[in-house]
Design a protein around this motif. Structure first.
Motif, PDB file in Angstrom:
ATOM      1  N   LYS A 171      20.428  -1.131 107.640  1.00 40.95           N
ATOM      2  CA  LYS A 171      20.296   0.123 106.884  1.00 40.95           C
ATOM      3  C   LYS A 171      19.031   0.075 106.053  1.00 40.95           C
ATOM      4  O   LYS A 171      18.477  -1.006 105.810  1.00 40.95           O
ATOM      5  CB  LYS A 171      21.519   0.312 105.989  1.00 40.95           C
ATOM      6  CG  LYS A 171      21.799  -0.879 105.083  1.00 40.95           C
ATOM      7  CD  LYS A 171      23.139  -0.739 104.394  1.00 40.95           C
ATOM      8  CE  LYS A 171      23.483  -2.020 103.638  1.00 40.95           C
ATOM      9  NZ  LYS A 171      24.779  -1.970 102.993  1.00 40.95           N
ATOM     10  N   THR A 173      18.578   1.604 102.747  1.00 32.41           N
ATOM     11  CA  THR A 173      18.988   1.206 101.399  1.00 32.41           C
ATOM     12  C   THR A 173      20.494   0.985 101.411  1.00 32.41           C
ATOM     13  O   THR A 173      21.178   1.328 102.374  1.00 32.41           O
ATOM     14  CB  THR A 173      18.679   2.298 100.352  1.00 32.41           C
ATOM     15  OG1 THR A 173      19.476   3.448 100.657  1.00 32.41           O
ATOM     16  CG2 THR A 173      17.213   2.679 100.357  1.00 32.41           C
ATOM     17  N   ASP A 176      22.782   3.785 102.459  1.00 32.14           N
ATOM     18  CA  ASP A 176      22.406   4.457 103.695  1.00 32.14           C
ATOM     19  C   ASP A 176      23.540   4.399 104.724  1.00 32.14           C
ATOM     20  O   ASP A 176      24.382   3.506 104.700  1.00 32.14           O
ATOM     21  CB  ASP A 176      21.174   3.730 104.259  1.00 32.14           C
ATOM     22  CG  ASP A 176      20.490   4.510 105.371  1.00 32.14           C
ATOM     23  OD1 ASP A 176      20.882   5.656 105.629  1.00 32.14           O
ATOM     24  OD2 ASP A 176      19.559   3.946 105.962  1.00 32.14           O
ATOM     25  N   ASN A 240      15.346   8.756 111.762  1.00 33.93           N
ATOM     26  CA  ASN A 240      14.697   7.680 111.011  1.00 33.93           C
ATOM     27  C   ASN A 240      14.659   6.341 111.750  1.00 33.93           C
ATOM     28  O   ASN A 240      14.354   5.312 111.154  1.00 33.93           O
ATOM     29  CB  ASN A 240      15.373   7.511 109.647  1.00 33.93           C
ATOM     30  CG  ASN A 240      16.882   7.384 109.779  1.00 33.93           C
ATOM     31  OD1 ASN A 240      17.437   7.545 110.870  1.00 33.93           O
ATOM     32  ND2 ASN A 240      17.549   7.076 108.692  1.00 33.93           N
TER      33      ASN A 240
ATOM     34  N   TYR B 680      11.113   3.534 101.441  1.00 32.19           N
ATOM     35  CA  TYR B 680      12.397   4.120 101.831  1.00 32.19           C
ATOM     36  C   TYR B 680      12.393   5.636 101.990  1.00 32.19           C
ATOM     37  O   TYR B 680      13.123   6.173 102.822  1.00 32.19           O
ATOM     38  CB  TYR B 680      13.476   3.773 100.793  1.00 32.19           C
ATOM     39  CG  TYR B 680      13.562   2.308 100.471  1.00 32.19           C
ATOM     40  CD1 TYR B 680      14.012   1.401 101.440  1.00 32.19           C
ATOM     41  CD2 TYR B 680      13.188   1.814  99.229  1.00 32.19           C
ATOM     42  CE1 TYR B 680      14.083   0.050 101.160  1.00 32.19           C
ATOM     43  CE2 TYR B 680      13.266   0.462  98.937  1.00 32.19           C
ATOM     44  CZ  TYR B 680      13.708  -0.413  99.900  1.00 32.19           C
ATOM     45  OH  TYR B 680      13.781  -1.743  99.636  1.00 32.19           O
ATOM     46  N   GLU B 681      11.658   6.329 101.153  1.00 31.87           N
ATOM     47  CA  GLU B 681      11.847   7.772 101.045  1.00 31.87           C
ATOM     48  C   GLU B 681      10.943   8.529 102.013  1.00 31.87           C
ATOM     49  O   GLU B 681       9.770   8.214 102.130  1.00 31.87           O
ATOM     50  CB  GLU B 681      11.559   8.215  99.600  1.00 31.87           C
ATOM     51  CG  GLU B 681      12.479   7.526  98.597  1.00 31.87           C
ATOM     52  CD  GLU B 681      12.140   7.863  97.155  1.00 31.87           C
ATOM     53  OE1 GLU B 681      11.626   8.956  96.899  1.00 31.87           O
ATOM     54  OE2 GLU B 681      12.390   7.015  96.287  1.00 31.87           O
ATOM     55  N   SER B 693      16.189  16.017 105.586  1.00 29.01           N
ATOM     56  CA  SER B 693      16.568  15.035 104.544  1.00 29.01           C
ATOM     57  C   SER B 693      16.893  15.758 103.244  1.00 29.01           C
ATOM     58  O   SER B 693      16.323  15.461 102.209  1.00 29.01           O
ATOM     59  CB  SER B 693      15.413  14.070 104.332  1.00 29.01           C
ATOM     60  OG  SER B 693      14.227  14.804 104.071  1.00 29.01           O
ATOM     61  N   TYR B 698      20.903  11.479 103.080  1.00 24.47           N
ATOM     62  CA  TYR B 698      19.861  11.295 104.098  1.00 24.47           C
ATOM     63  C   TYR B 698      18.489  11.013 103.499  1.00 24.47           C
ATOM     64  O   TYR B 698      17.546  10.747 104.221  1.00 24.47           O
ATOM     65  CB  TYR B 698      19.781  12.538 104.997  1.00 24.47           C
ATOM     66  CG  TYR B 698      21.101  12.853 105.643  1.00 24.47           C
ATOM     67  CD1 TYR B 698      21.603  12.029 106.657  1.00 24.47           C
ATOM     68  CD2 TYR B 698      21.871  13.930 105.228  1.00 24.47           C
ATOM     69  CE1 TYR B 698      22.833  12.294 107.241  1.00 24.47           C
ATOM     70  CE2 TYR B 698      23.098  14.198 105.812  1.00 24.47           C
ATOM     71  CZ  TYR B 698      23.570  13.383 106.812  1.00 24.47           C
ATOM     72  OH  TYR B 698      24.785  13.638 107.389  1.00 24.47           O
ATOM     73  N   TYR B 699      18.377  11.156 102.207  1.00 31.03           N
ATOM     74  CA  TYR B 699      17.119  10.856 101.532  1.00 31.03           C
ATOM     75  C   TYR B 699      17.404   9.680 100.614  1.00 31.03           C
ATOM     76  O   TYR B 699      18.230   9.789  99.699  1.00 31.03           O
ATOM     77  CB  TYR B 699      16.637  12.064 100.731  1.00 31.03           C
ATOM     78  CG  TYR B 699      15.281  11.828 100.096  1.00 31.03           C
ATOM     79  CD1 TYR B 699      14.116  12.126 100.801  1.00 31.03           C
ATOM     80  CD2 TYR B 699      15.168  11.256  98.836  1.00 31.03           C
ATOM     81  CE1 TYR B 699      12.870  11.882 100.235  1.00 31.03           C
ATOM     82  CE2 TYR B 699      13.929  11.005  98.273  1.00 31.03           C
ATOM     83  CZ  TYR B 699      12.788  11.321  98.979  1.00 31.03           C
ATOM     84  OH  TYR B 699      11.558  11.072  98.423  1.00 31.03           O
ATOM     85  N   HIS B 700      16.753   8.555 100.853  1.00 31.67           N
ATOM     86  CA  HIS B 700      17.223   7.309 100.258  1.00 31.67           C
ATOM     87  C   HIS B 700      16.477   6.900  99.005  1.00 31.67           C
ATOM     88  O   HIS B 700      15.401   6.338  99.076  1.00 31.67           O
ATOM     89  CB  HIS B 700      17.126   6.190 101.285  1.00 31.67           C
ATOM     90  CG  HIS B 700      17.796   6.552 102.573  1.00 31.67           C
ATOM     91  ND1 HIS B 700      19.122   6.905 102.625  1.00 31.67           N
ATOM     92  CD2 HIS B 700      17.346   6.662 103.825  1.00 31.67           C
ATOM     93  CE1 HIS B 700      19.446   7.214 103.857  1.00 31.67           C
ATOM     94  NE2 HIS B 700      18.385   7.083 104.611  1.00 31.67           N
ATOM     95  N   THR B 703      18.483   1.934  95.390  1.00 25.97           N
ATOM     96  CA  THR B 703      19.678   1.666  94.591  1.00 25.97           C
ATOM     97  C   THR B 703      19.445   0.357  93.846  1.00 25.97           C
ATOM     98  O   THR B 703      18.425  -0.307  94.038  1.00 25.97           O
ATOM     99  CB  THR B 703      20.928   1.488  95.467  1.00 25.97           C
ATOM    100  OG1 THR B 703      20.853   0.198  96.100  1.00 25.97           O
ATOM    101  CG2 THR B 703      21.019   2.565  96.541  1.00 25.97           C
ATOM    102  N   GLU B 706      18.292  -2.583  95.901  1.00 29.10           N
ATOM    103  CA  GLU B 706      16.922  -2.720  96.420  1.00 29.10           C
ATOM    104  C   GLU B 706      16.006  -3.362  95.375  1.00 29.10           C
ATOM    105  O   GLU B 706      14.861  -3.660  95.659  1.00 29.10           O
ATOM    106  CB  GLU B 706      16.348  -1.345  96.799  1.00 29.10           C
ATOM    107  CG  GLU B 706      16.712  -0.895  98.194  1.00 29.10           C
ATOM    108  CD  GLU B 706      18.195  -0.630  98.337  1.00 29.10           C
ATOM    109  OE1 GLU B 706      18.828  -1.301  99.173  1.00 29.10           O
ATOM    110  OE2 GLU B 706      18.751   0.208  97.610  1.00 29.10           O
TER     111      GLU B 706
END
Lengths: 262, 772, 149
Positions: A171, A173, A176, A240, B680-681, B693, B698-700, B703, B706
């Motif tokens: 994944k 993040t 995700d 993605n 990520y984004e 997204s 769906y838009y990361h 967190t 990370e």
């Protein structure tokens, strides 16, 4: 989502008859993914007063009620000690803690979501689904069942095979959806491999498993099995991640997983 | 550094933290009238279309619907929603509602009903017939495209900014110092490097939200989650044709902005509904609307050409940039210019430098202000190119930077040439500890032990990457902030500022500055901010201006207040002002004294009664840049190329940190947001221009998992023109992660990832390509 | 329909529709401490405790709370104050919109696992997004809170 009535069923029989009163009636479990649909319902039927929230440790199997939350499941000592803990581990990868306090095992399985970590984690084990009216079906069979199943999922049972397991969720993040799920188990001297979120619902890699069954499992066989697994299942692109990268990842993690459970 | 600071540069708790943690009524929606009409927007399903027909009669007939707004019944005045000063450096290319819709999610009609459910039902009853056009979704194909995104009459620019809508150009700009072509020809080494940056979503947790009501005098009172309350009032007054003094904008606590709330969202609609119906109204964007119907960061394509002599002296930089402003031109010109003006001066010893290009319209979600504001895009282009140059020169990347980067007391001609859409302001770097930042950062990450890469076994390698950055501190001769300090009758102070606290902690910082100057403690200062009726003017929270510009205003006001108090005390003590000492609590002469408390009481109730109140304003004459170095150690999986940042080190020169903990929070938060953009984004669209997204699912956003270790240090630095020596710190933290991660990838695998986000898949593809 | 449940220990009845979500019911009835961030079960800002467990009030139908105990941050003011002190000590306060969600989640962690390791803390709060801080200062503050500092 629009709902006209909310109903707490008094028995499974009650729930079942209510369910079939209208094709706009539905069973609600955690209700999390339901929220995202624009559906209109006459009656949502809640099973939470029917005692389906228990985890029972039986001699040969563990029986889990459909309304057990993912959090209760992953936290249960019985589940944690079952099959080297891989099922608990797979469930723990689903979203955040609050989400798992709401989502249920039954809802996660019954919906057959292609992104389901729960299904991917369970499919390499001997798992049966129990329905009302009384019926039993293996998880593997249920996943390939054509159309919507008519009964109400009440329990799942997981066989105690003393399996060794491996679960990997790829994944972006932590919150995700999976870009790919890889799960592997070794039980009763047989190796099971499954790939989920390709982006299709998790499935066993039967040809690769068969190959490993028939050949001495060394580095070469492991490599070969990872190749076969990626040939026998379908992969495709998502927004993605590309199909090619999914396949590359699958090969790497199948090899790593096999080495870990051997 | 000024010695003996007691409050400034000392630990001070955030003033609003406790109330927010305890869940007090704080944010805009908490203040909506309980019986407010709920406003909902019908949005375009097409990327580009004209409304041929719109029939709202069924919606209006629905029981509970009070009002439906379309382009036919709202004022038709060209304006910019950018939320900038006056004249605004963005094209005036937007109407409140228009007959054209220019992206999927653009506004078609607004319904106000007695509750959300009825408003949603009413949206479904609006019948719209569209004439659908072929959209432009690729900004590289937008220039002179047969599709003209803004064919309408009446749109304009407030001053020359290259606005050429018939060619889909929102703005353009070109400048050159020296002769770049000529100098490049004389260079021993010339490298070329092109990168592409993606759109980024702000992802503030509080959605866009506003509510309106008429007060007892029929004045329009709006609570709104904005970074620019005074600009909102001005733009609204002009667009609605309502006198400025009939509008009151109140900004309560704001749940994050990052530039996204510099622009307009719900304000016009709640205002119009309330004006038309006389009833209170509220509007809150859904999360999908926050993603797909507000603003993003400008995607860009940046091409760098850098020339150097073989001993590593950078002689020429040529930077050509294309920027994608989406459907409307908010911040088109200014974000674009910052790619040059707040990035290229880092290497100031060049003989020639050129910057230019265009900002193009596309049928996508409009781009707007976003923390970093062009600097993060430019930084990725320049700082990856510098690593490439170091490689071509066989030089250590740190050595190359130390040799060529900005030093204290130096300048760059770019400062004078490029400003905020107009000419800039010449300035000397009175404070620049960039050298120290670079060296200290290398120590903290232990660069020379780790550079370029180490095999960790078990399929893992660890590499390091680095970059440097600069930003600005407000816009000189343009951004103005003001503060008022009023003495209460018990000797405490009331501080009102226009400065806009959007969560960055500016209320706390302003109170600290005033407390320090008045030699008291923060608890003696009551601060109230951002209410256009009650507080003095301020441009708002943008352009890294608050600590420097508004902070200077607060400081100036406090100095004046001190002088004023001493004057009043001198009268009472029958002494000359220069014989009166003030320690924050009492005024003393050789033989007499009076406490501040007694003085305040006397001035209120006893003798020479008067309200002591002081207002001062400030605008910058320079915009001293903060500088920083950034280093990361990144661990990669050699087979899957998945990676995680083990440690990120930032050493920052932002002058004095008024509140060291909040300053650290700005840097850390910026780094993680920048890391989101780096890794990520990604704002994704389908082939019809619909955003895919449009959800946190769906838009990361990064967190907590990370984020590993972040080390932030501040250089000992003092900026003479800043309040107690401070420069800005709000934006600079976000600038470096794309370049740092890209450089770490190169150091690990020898491949340059030239588009964002940097994903494991892109690295794998590049490595495969390289090994072919 | 009528929803009967306990909010912060007080028995309450609310008039709700079967498809109303708990966050909306609570805010509509003056519990402004419940912050709505995404309304799609992805950010954690709307966290409340349902029978002592952290759940997302934006995504749980109010009807599901029938007979249960709901705790908002208004019900744990002392704990929220303690946590806010720890946040202030670490400079972990920024816009504060996520704070209430953190307060309730971390309070629950404190009750169940006071000695949580760093990894366990992250596991517990991973569903609480914060766009301002970069999490590091919050983590330090939460550790101090769990230790009772």
């Amino acid at each position: 989502m629009r709902v006209k009535n909310y109903y707490y069923a008094s028995s499974l029989e009650d729930a079942f008859s209510r369910l079939h009163e209208s094709n706009k009636n539905a069973i609600i479990a955690g209700g999390l993914w339901m929220k995202k649909t624009a559906q209109e319902y006459d009656t949502l039927i809640d099973l939470s007063k029917l005692g389906l929230d228990k985890i029972e440790d039986k001699k040969d199997e563990v029986v889990v009620g459909a309304m057990v939350t993912l959090r209760e499941f992953e936290h249960s000592p019985v589940i944690q000690s079952l099959n080297s803990g891989m099922t608990a581990f797979a469930v723990r990868e689903v979203m955040g803690l609050q989400f798992r306090n709401m989502a249920t095992i039954g809802g996660s399985i019954f919906g057959r979501y292609p992104f389901s970590d729960v299904i991917a984690g369970l499919i390499v084990l001997d798992v049966a689904l129990h329905f009302y009216p009384e019926a039993k079906m293996s998880l593997v069979d249920y996943l390939s069942y054509k159309g919507k199943y008519d009964g109400i999922l009440t329990h799942i049972s997981i066989k105690k095979d003393n399996a060794k397991g491996y679960f990997k969720k790829v994944k972006a993040t932590a919150l995700d959806f999976p870009l790919l799920n890889i799960s592997i188990s070794k039980r009763n001297n047989k190796l099971y491999i499954a790939l989920g979120s390709r982006p299709m619902t998790a499935a066993l890699c039967l040809k690769a498993m068969d190959y490993l069954d028939k050949n001495p499992v060394d580095d070469e066989a492991i490599n070969k099995a990872s190749e076969i697994a990626c040939e026998e299942l379908m992969f495709s692109d998502s927004t993605n991640i590309s199909k090619e990268y999914r396949i590359d990842l699958a090969k790497v993690y199948i090899r790593r997983g096999l080495k870990e459970v051997l | 550094m000024r010695k003996n600071l007691k409050v400034v540069n000392n630990k001070t708790h955030s003033l609003d933290g406790e109330a927010l943690m305890m869940g007090r009524k704080s944010y805009s929606d908490d203040y909506a009238e309980p019986n407010s009409l709920v406003c909902k927007m019908l949005r375009s399903p097409h990327a580009f279309a004209r409304i041929k027909n719109i029939d709202t009669s069924k919606a209006e007939a629905l029981n509970g619907v009070k009002c439906v707004l379309t382009y036919k019944n709202v004022p038709h005045v060209a304006m910019s929603r950018a939320g900038q000063g006056d004249p605004a450096p963005s094209p005036m290319d937007k109407f409140i509602l228009d007959e054209y819709v220019r992206f999927v999610g653009d506004e078609v009609a607004c319904v106000a009903a007695i509750n959300e459910r009825i408003a949603e039902e009413a949206l479904k009853l609006i019948e719209v017939e569209y004439e659908v056009y072929k959209p432009v979704l690729d900004f590289e194909k937008a220039y002179e495209n047969e599709t003209v995104i803004h064919p309408e009459d009446g749109i304009k620019q407030a001053f020359e900014m290259g606005f050429d809508p018939k060619k889909n150009v929102a703005a353009s700009y070109d400048m050159e110092v020296g002769n770049v072509e000529k100098v490049l020809k004389e260079c021993d080494v010339v490298i070329e490097h092109t990168v592409k940056t993606q759109a980024q979503a702000h992802g503030m947790l509080e959605p866009h939200v506003s509510n309106a009501r008429l007060d007892e005098h029929n004045r329009l009172v709006i609570y709104t989650s904005t970074q620019t309350p005074f600009h909102v009032r001005r733009i609204m007054s002009r667009t609605l044709g309502l006198p400025l003094n009939k509008i009151r904008i109140i900004k309560p606590r704001v749940g994050g902005g990052f530039g996204g709330k510099q622009q307009f969202h719900c304000e016009f609609f709640v205002a119009l509904v309330t004006l038309k119906t006389g009833l209170p109204a509220k509007m809150q964007y859904t999360r999908q609307e926050v993603f797909a119907s507000s603003y993003t960061r400008h995607p860009m394509k940046i091409s760098m050409k850098i020339g150097a002599s073989k001993d590593g002296r950078i002689k020429a930089i040529d930077c050509h940039t294309l920027s994608d402003t989406g459907a409307y031109g908010e911040h088109a010109l200014t974000v674009f210019m910052i790619v040059g003006s707040k990035v290229l001066p880092l290497y100031n010893k060049v003989d020639a430098v050129r910057f230019g290009g265009r900002v193009l319209y596309t049928n996508k979600v409009p781009a707007g202000a976003y923390r970093g504001y062009g600097a993060i895009q430019g930084n990725y282009g320049l700082e990856t190119a510098i690593d490439k140059l170091a490689e071509a020169l066989h030089m250590d990347p740190i050595e190359l930077r130390l040799k060529n980067s900005m030093k204290e007391k130096e300048t760059s001609p770019i400062f004078e040439i490029m400003g905020e859409g107009t000419k800039g302001t010449a300035m000397i770097m009175e404070s620049c500890k960039l050298d120290y930042c670079i060296k200290r950062g290398a120590e903290l990450i232990d660069w020379y032990k780790k550079y370029p890469v180490k095999d960790m076994g078990n399929n893992k390698v660890r590499s390091v990457g680095m970059a440097i950055a600069m930003q600005g501190s407000g816009i000189p001769f343009m951004d103005m902030g003001a503060a008022t300090i009023k003495l209460n009758d018990d000797g405490t102070y009331m501080l009102t500022v226009g400065a806009t606290d959007i969560g960055q902690g500016s209320d706390t910082v302003m109170a600290q500055i005033v407390a320090e100057e008045l030699m008291t403690t923060v608890d003696k200062i009551t601060i109230y901010s951002s209410d256009t009726d009650l507080t003095p003017f301020d441009v708002g929270a943008y352009a890294s201006s608050t600590t420097y510009v508004s902070g200077n205003a607060a400081w100036k006001t406090a100095i004046k207040m001190r002088e004023r108090l001493i004057k009043e005390a001198a009268k009472v003590l029958e002494a000359h002002t220069y014989d009166v000492e003030f320690d924050g609590v009492k005024f003393t002469t050789k033989d007499k004294e009076i406490t501040l408390k007694d003085l305040a009481h006397r001035l209120t109730y006893v003798k020479d009664m008067q309200q002591i109140s002081v207002t001062e304003s400030y605008f910058g004459h320079v915009s001293p840049p903060p500088f920083m170095s950034a280093y990361a150690e990144v661990e990669f999986d050699k087979e899957t190329y998945e990676f995680k940042v083990i440690e990120y080190v930032a050493v920052v020169d932002c002058g004095t940190t008024i509140n060291p903990m909040l300053a650290r929070g700005q840097v850390e938060g910026g780094l993680v947001q920048g890391l989101g953009m780096a890794a990520y984004e990604d704002v994704l669209y389908n082939s019809n221009g619909k955003m895919l997204s449009d959800s946190f699912l769906y838009y990361h956003l990064p967190t907590t998992k990370e984020v590993n270790k972040i080390t932030v240090e501040f250089a000992d630095s003092y900026e003479e023109t800043g309040p107690f020596g401070a420069k800005s710190v709000g934006e600079i933290g976000i600038d470096t992660p794309p370049a740092v991660i890209a450089n770490a990838v190169y150091n690990a695998f020898g491949v340059r990832i030239t588009s964002l986000p940097i994903t494991p898949e892109k690295i794998m593809k590049a490595v495969k390509e390289k090994n072919k | 329909m009528t929803l009967t449940c306990y909010v912060n220990g007080v028995l309450r009845t609310f008039d709700v529709t079967p498809d109303e979500y708990l966050a909306d019911t609570l805010r509509r009835n003056g519990f402004f401490s419940v912050r709505e961030g995404c309304n799609e079960s992805a950010c954690g800002a709307c966290t409340v405790l349902l029978d002592d467990k952290p759940v997302l009030s934006c995504s749980i139908l109010s009807a599901k709370a029938e007979g249960k105990h709901i705790t908002t941050v208004d019900g744990i003011q002392d704990e929220a104050k303690k946590l806010s002190h720890c946040f202030a000590e670490e400079g972990a306060d920024q816009c504060g919109y996520c704070n209430v969600g953190f307060a309730l989640t971390v309070y629950s962690l404190k009750k169940h696992n006071k000695n949580a390791t760093d990894e366990e803390i992250k596991e517990y709060i991973v569903g609480n997004l914060c766009r301002c801080t970069g999490y590091q200062s919050q983590l330090k503050a939460i550790k101090a809170y769990l230790k009772g500092e």
